[in-house]
Scaffold this active site. Structure first.
Site, PDB file in Angstrom:
ATOM      1  N   ASP A  26       1.012  -1.166   0.095  1.00 33.16           N
ATOM      2  CA  ASP A  26       0.320  -0.039   0.180  1.00 33.16           C
ATOM      3  C   ASP A  26       0.756   0.930  -0.222  1.00 33.16           C
ATOM      4  O   ASP A  26      -0.100   2.690  -0.273  1.00 33.16           O
ATOM      5  CB  ASP A  26      -0.775   0.600   1.271  1.00 33.16           C
ATOM      6  CG  ASP A  26       0.145  -0.240   2.499  1.00 33.16           C
ATOM      7  OD1 ASP A  26       1.162  -0.262   2.619  1.00 33.16           O
ATOM      8  OD2 ASP A  26      -0.599   0.062   3.685  1.00 33.16           O
ATOM      9  N   ASP A  99       7.853   2.900  21.399  1.00 29.84           N
ATOM     10  CA  ASP A  99       7.750   4.470  21.716  1.00 29.84           C
ATOM     11  C   ASP A  99       6.584   4.471  22.768  1.00 29.84           C
ATOM     12  O   ASP A  99       5.980   4.142  22.473  1.00 29.84           O
ATOM     13  CB  ASP A  99       7.926   4.963  20.457  1.00 29.84           C
ATOM     14  CG  ASP A  99       8.050   6.445  19.879  1.00 29.84           C
ATOM     15  OD1 ASP A  99       8.254   6.776  20.701  1.00 29.84           O
ATOM     16  OD2 ASP A  99       8.850   6.893  19.026  1.00 29.84           O
ATOM     17  N   ASP A 207       8.742   9.430  24.799  1.00 28.66           N
ATOM     18  CA  ASP A 207       8.071  10.949  23.908  1.00 28.66           C
ATOM     19  C   ASP A 207       8.170  12.020  24.881  1.00 28.66           C
ATOM     20  O   ASP A 207       7.745  11.873  25.722  1.00 28.66           O
ATOM     21  CB  ASP A 207       7.187  10.636  23.131  1.00 28.66           C
ATOM     22  CG  ASP A 207       6.705  11.640  22.400  1.00 28.66           C
ATOM     23  OD1 ASP A 207       7.149  11.936  20.961  1.00 28.66           O
ATOM     24  OD2 ASP A 207       6.066  12.766  22.406  1.00 28.66           O
ATOM     25  N   GLU A 266      13.272  10.598  25.755  1.00 29.30           N
ATOM     26  CA  GLU A 266      13.287  12.445  25.182  1.00 29.30           C
ATOM     27  C   GLU A 266      12.912  13.145  25.894  1.00 29.30           C
ATOM     28  O   GLU A 266      12.107  13.155  26.448  1.00 29.30           O
ATOM     29  CB  GLU A 266      12.892  12.041  24.072  1.00 29.30           C
ATOM     30  CG  GLU A 266      13.215  13.035  22.629  1.00 29.30           C
ATOM     31  CD  GLU A 266      11.299  13.090  22.184  1.00 29.30           C
ATOM     32  OE1 GLU A 266      12.225  13.920  20.823  1.00 29.30           O
ATOM     33  OE2 GLU A 266      10.972  13.066  22.342  1.00 29.30           O
ATOM     34  N   HIS A 338      14.265  10.263  13.504  1.00 32.35           N
ATOM     35  CA  HIS A 338      12.993  10.702  12.944  1.00 32.35           C
ATOM     36  C   HIS A 338      11.981  12.633  12.447  1.00 32.35           C
ATOM     37  O   HIS A 338      11.291  13.358  11.851  1.00 32.35           O
ATOM     38  CB  HIS A 338      11.496   9.862  12.867  1.00 32.35           C
ATOM     39  CG  HIS A 338      10.634  10.415  14.537  1.00 32.35           C
ATOM     40  ND1 HIS A 338      12.099  10.309  14.980  1.00 32.35           N
ATOM     41  CD2 HIS A 338       9.838  10.795  14.825  1.00 32.35           C
ATOM     42  CE1 HIS A 338      11.148  10.232  16.365  1.00 32.35           C
ATOM     43  NE2 HIS A 338      10.386  10.846  16.111  1.00 32.35           N
ATOM     44  N   ASP A 339      12.963  12.970  13.221  1.00 24.15           N
ATOM     45  CA  ASP A 339      13.095  14.655  13.550  1.00 24.15           C
ATOM     46  C   ASP A 339      13.635  14.981  12.943  1.00 24.15           C
ATOM     47  O   ASP A 339      13.785  17.263  13.481  1.00 24.15           O
ATOM     48  CB  ASP A 339      12.795  14.966  14.879  1.00 24.15           C
ATOM     49  CG  ASP A 339      11.357  13.997  15.726  1.00 24.15           C
ATOM     50  OD1 ASP A 339      10.529  14.357  14.763  1.00 24.15           O
ATOM     51  OD2 ASP A 339      11.792  14.721  16.779  1.00 24.15           O
TER      52      ASP A 339
HETATM   53  C1  NOJ Z   1       8.557  13.457  19.268  1.00 20.90           C
HETATM   54  C2  NOJ Z   1       8.564  13.299  18.687  1.00 20.90           C
HETATM   55  O1  NOJ Z   1      10.075  12.883  18.256  1.00 20.90           O
HETATM   56  C3  NOJ Z   1       8.389  14.132  17.492  1.00 20.90           C
HETATM   57  O2  NOJ Z   1       8.382  13.571  16.576  1.00 20.90           O
HETATM   58  C4  NOJ Z   1       6.608  14.471  17.422  1.00 20.90           C
HETATM   59  O3  NOJ Z   1       6.345  14.746  16.930  1.00 20.90           O
HETATM   60  C5  NOJ Z   1       6.446  15.321  18.957  1.00 20.90           C
HETATM   61  N1  NOJ Z   1       7.245  14.149  20.251  1.00 20.90           N
HETATM   62  C6  NOJ Z   1       5.367  15.031  19.472  1.00 20.90           C
HETATM   63  O4  NOJ Z   1       5.068  13.726  19.958  1.00 20.90           O
END
Ligand code: NOJ
Length: 565
Positions: A26, A99, A207, A266, A338-339
Site C-alpha cells: 500500500d 515508543d 516521547d 527523550e 525521524h525529527d
Molecule cells: C517528539 C517526536 O519525536 C516527534 O516526532 C513528535 O512530533 C513529538 N514528540 C510529539 O509527539
C-alpha cells in the site's frame, strides 16, 4: 529499571515503520516489512531495535497521536504481526523498544472523547481544560487562557464549543496534553506499560517525557522580539514534579521486574544538570536521556532560523555533555532521527565527500561515551531530499510553518529553502534498499517520494562491500562490543581550538583510543604531538597513517599505556 547496565555496550537502531519496508503493497511500511529485513539489522550487529509508534492512530503526526495504546494501527499490521516480529527479534538475540507517547494522546482517544463531552464527567480532569482568560470572549483570537504558542505553529490552546472551554496541546490540536497531576492518569499509563512489558517488550523510548509536569499556574510566557506567542519552555521543560513522576513510574512499573530493560527518555531542552538527575542510577528514574543541544548548534531563535554549521561549536557542546555526565549519568549518542534532517547533508558533505564524511560522522558518534543510535539509512549515508515544492512535504510541522510564514508575508522561496535544510521529511523518505524504481521499499506508490539518489545509495550496493558506509558502521558496532575502552573509557578532548580537527581520547585502564577526525573538505596536517602520541599505535579504524589527513578522513588508534600512567 534494568537489573544491569547492559545497554552501556549496546547499539540501538531506530526504525520509522512508515518508511522502512512495505510488505502489504500500500506504499506505507509495515511490521511484516520489518520482519523481512531483520537480516540487515543482524548484519549491522545492533543490539536493540526502537520502533517509532505503531499504535492505532489518526496519523495527524504520523503515529505520535495515539487513539488506542493497546492495538496496532491497521496500516502497520495486527497484534499477531507484532508478536511474530517481537519473537523474531528475540530469536536473533536483539531487544525491542516501544515508543511511549504519554505526554499527550490523540483527540480521538476515548479518554479525550469522554473528557471533552462535559465539564463534570469523570475524565474532565485527565486533560488541561481552562476557560477563556479574564475579559476574553471565548473562541476569539487572544482569549486563550495564556499566550503559549504550540511547537507546531499557532496557539497551544484549542477552543472547544461543546463546553465553551479550551484544552492545552503543546503539539498539534489533535494531540491534547494529558494531565499528569491526576493520579488516575498516571495509573492508567502504568497499567498500559505493564501490558506491553507482559507481552515481552524490552523497554520504552519515552516521547518528550520531560514535558509531562507543567507549572500548574500556567503563566504567560515571554514573547520574544518578532514572535507572536509566548514561550512555554520555562513552564513545561523539566517541570516541578517530573522527577517525582518518573520515580513513581519506576517504582510502579519497572521496580517489581527483574529484567534487562532499557528506559530512554527523550528530553528536549534538558540541561546537563537535569540529565544527571534523570539518569543517576541511585535515583531510579530512567537509564539514559536523549537530549538535543548538539543538534541545535546550527539554529538561531528557532529551528527554521538556519545558521551555518561550525564544527567548533558542535565540538564544544559534545565535550560539555561528555564532561557533564562523566561521573554520573548516561547519554544517547545520535545525529539523526525521524525529527532531524540527514546528518551527512547537515554536518558533513553530501556531494564529493559523501562516503568519507558519513564515515567520519559515524566514527565520531560511536566512539563517544554513551549509547549510539543508528537511524535507518544512516548506515548507508542517506542524504536530504531535493525538495522543490511545498506539495512534496507531508510533515505537519513543516507544512504548518510554511503556511504561517508565507501568511506573514515571507518569501515562499526562502521559506522553502529553510524547509529543505531542516524539515523532518528529510529523514522520512523511504529506506533505500536497492536501485529499483521505488528503491525496494514498495511496489506501490510510496507515501513520501524516494530520494532519486537511491540509484547510487542503497543497501544492496553496500552490505558486504569493503569500504562502504555500511561496513564502517558494522566495524564500529563490533568495536563497541569488543573494546571496553569504547564503553567505559574517560573522554578527553585534545586540540580544543583546532579549526579542522576534532580529536579526543578514550582511556580505560592501560588502553588509550585516539580518535582523529578531519571535519573539513581540506587536507589537515597532524601536529607533532599527535604524531608522537600515535607513533607505533595500532590503527583500529581507518586506512591510512600518513601525517596529513585527507578531506573528511577519520581514524581511531589504540595504544597501550605503560603501567603507572
Ligand atoms: C517528539 C517526536 O519525536 C516527534 O516526532 C513528535 O512530533 C513529538 N514528540 C510529539 O509527539
Amino acid at each position: 529499571m534494568s537489573s544491569s547496565a547492559w545497554w552501556r555496550s549496546a547499539v540501538v537502531y531506530q526504525i520509522y515503520p512508515r518508511s522502512f519496508a512495505d510488505a502489504s503493497g500500500d506504499g506505507v511500511g509495515d511490521l511484516v516489512g520489518i520482519r523481512h529485513h531483520l537480516d540487515h539489522l543482524e548484519q549491522l550487529g545492533v543490539d536493540v531495535v526502537w520502533l517509532s509508534p505503531i499504535y492505532r492512530s489518526p496519523m495527524d503526526d504520523n503515529g505520535y497521536d495515539i487513539s488506542d495504546y493497546q492495538d496496532i494501527d491497521p496500516l502497520f499490521g495486527t497484534l499477531e504481526d507484532f508478536d511474530e516480529l517481537l519473537a523474531d527479534v528475540h530469536r536473533r538475540g536483539m531487544k525491542l523498544l516501544m515508543d511511549l507517547v504519554v505526554n499527550h494522546t490523540s483527540d480521538e482517544h476515548p479518554w479525550f472523547v469522554e473528557s471533552r463531552s462535559s465539564t463534570d464527567n469523570p475524565k474532565r480532569d485527565w486533560y488541561w481544560w481552562r476557560p477563556a482568560r479574564q475579559g476574553g470572549v471565548p473562541g476569539e483570537a487572544g482569549a486563550e487562557p495564556n499566550n503559549w504558542g504550540s511547537f507546531f505553529s499557532g496557539p497551544a490552546w484549542e477552543y472547544d464549543e461543546v463546553t465553551g472551554e479550551y484544552y492545552l496541546h503543546l503539539f498539534s490540536r489533535k494531540q491534547p496534553d494529558l494531565n499528569w497531576e491526576n493520579p488516575e492518569v498516571r495509573e492508567a499509563v502504568y497499567t498500559m506499560m505493564r501490558w506491553w512489558l507482559d507481552r515481552g517488550v524490552d523497554g520504552f523510548r519515552m516521547d518528550v517525557i520531560n514535558l509531562i509536569s507543567k507549572d500548574t499556574s500556567l503563566p504567560d510566557g515571554e514573547v520574544r522580539a518578532g514572535e507572536e506567542y509566548g514561550g512555554l519552555g520555562r513552564s513545561v521543560v523539566d517541570g516541578p514534579r517530573v522527577h517525582e513522576f518518573l520515580a513513581e513510574m519506576h517504582r510502579e512499573v519497572f521496580g517489581p521486574l527483574d529484567r534487562d530493560l532499557l528506559l530512554v527518555g527523550e528530553t528536549p531542552g534538558a540541561t546537563v544538570e537535569e540529565a544527571r538527575k534523570y539518569t543517576d542510577p541511585r535515583r531510579r528514574e530512567i537509564d539514559m536521556v536523549f537530549q538535543f543541544e548538539h543538534v541545535q548548534v546550527d539554529r538561531g531563535a528557532s529551528k527554521w532560523d538556519v545558521l551555518p554549521f561550525d564544527m567548533r561549536v558542535l565540538r564544544h557542546v559534545l565535550d560539555r555533555w561528555q564532561q557533564g555526565l562523566a561521573d554520573v549519568g548516561w547519554n544517547s549518542l545520535y545525529w539523526d532521527n525521524h525529527d532531524q534532517p540527514r546528518v551527512v547533508s547537515r554536518f558533513g558533505d553530501d556531494g564529493e565527500h559523501r562516503v568519507e564524511s558519513a564515515k567520519l560522522l559515524a566514527t565520531v558518534l560511536h566512539l563517544q561515551r554513551g549509547t549510539p543510535y543508528i537511524y535507518q539509512g544512516d548506515e548507508l549515508g542517506m542524504t536530504n531530499f531535493p525538495f522543490s515544492s511545498i506539495e512534496q512535504f507531508d510533515d505537519l510541522e513543516s507544512v504548518n510553518y510554511f503556511h504561517e510564514a508565507v501568511g506573514h508575508g515571507q518569501d515562499p522561496a526562502e521559506v522553502l529553502a529553510r524547509l529543505r535544510a531542516m524539515s523532518r521529511d528529510n529523514a522520512r523518505t523511504p529506506m533505500q534498499w536497492d536501485d529499483s524504481t521505488h528503491a525496494g521499499f514498495t511496489d506501490a506508490t510510496p507515501w513520501l517520494p524516494v530520494n532519486p539518489n537511491h540509484r547510487e545509495i542503497n543497501a544492496a550496493g553496500q552490505v558486504g562491500v569493503a569500504g562502504s558506509v555500511f561496513e564502517h558502521h558494522r566495524r564500529l558496532t563490533a568495536l563497541r562490543h569488543a573494546e571496553p575502552a569504547v564503553v567505559e573509557g574517560d573522554f578527553t578532548l585534545l586540540l580544543p581550538n583546532h579549526e579542522q580537527l576534532f580529536v579526543f581520547t578514550r582511556c580505560h585502564e592501560q588502553t588509550e583510543l585516539v580518535v582523529i577526525a578531519n571535519f573539513s573538505g581540506q587536507p589537515a596536517d597532524l601536529p607533532g604531538v599527535l604524531l608522537d602520541r600515535c607513533a607505533g599505535a595500532e590503527l583500529l579504524v581507518g586506512e591510512r597513517t600518513e601525517p596529513t589527513m585527507q578531506p573528511w578522513e577519520s581514524r581511531v588508534h589504540r595504544r597501550q599505556l605503560p603501567a603507572g600512567d
